[in-house]
Write a protein that holds these residues in place. Sequence first.
Motif: not given
Lengths: 165, 72
Positions: A60-67, A69-75, A77-82, B58-63
């Motif tokens: 979902r974040c690849r499509y729209d990263n406006s949320q 919670g759209c962050v890479d859990p490792r870094t 950083a914001k997940i890059q939209q594509n 929490r994950l579902s809210a993002i999705l």
Amino acid sequence: MKLCFLALLLLPLLAVGGCAPFNSIGGAISTAAGFSISQSQIDIAESTYGSLAVFEVEYRCRYDNSQAGCVDPRTGAKIQQNDCRAGQGPSLANGFCAQRAVVVRLQQSDKVAQDALDKVQSDFAACKGNAADPTCSGLVAAYNTASTALIAATALATQYGFGSK
Amino acid sequence: MDAVAILADAKAVFELLQLALRAKEEVGPYLDKLDRLLVKHEALTPEESAALPIERRRLSAILQAPLPPERP
């Protein structure tokens, strides 16, 4: 390869959906359907679906990263939209090309799975305290519905190859 | 085996390693719980059990957040 990984995720779902007798960890309830349901089994379903949801969220974040919670859990950083908009095209560096139609299907399957898991947990809690229905007829239905929903969600995730980069 | 096939195999192995690493890092907490539940046959504590639906929601809210309009 990604299918192998998701198949590993699916195994515990099948264990849950297969209605096989489990152990009695967590106070299993014996049902009229001939198998028992325990809090541990519900926890397995929760854990396994959570594993899958990580990849659903990433898509979902690849499509729209406006949320937020759209962050890479490792870094962090914001997940890059594509989203492969016209004129921009997919960027190989950003991974797969996310599609809106797929996100909508993921949302639908997630809604079914979430509702089903919540119903199992609430029916399990209600059943434990209901001496009038010791075989927990409602719980069996909720349990089977959740098994079906989780397997369907996993199949959808497999179809769209989550985890691929 | 020609060079193209060798390269394809190398890429496949690399992708598998990448995926395994990602899985370990990103879903590690869930997999740890699965290992305890399925392999070691340990029950989670009530607090751990209670935390699972919270993380799932929490994950579902993002999705489930509304998507922006279709882009051209």
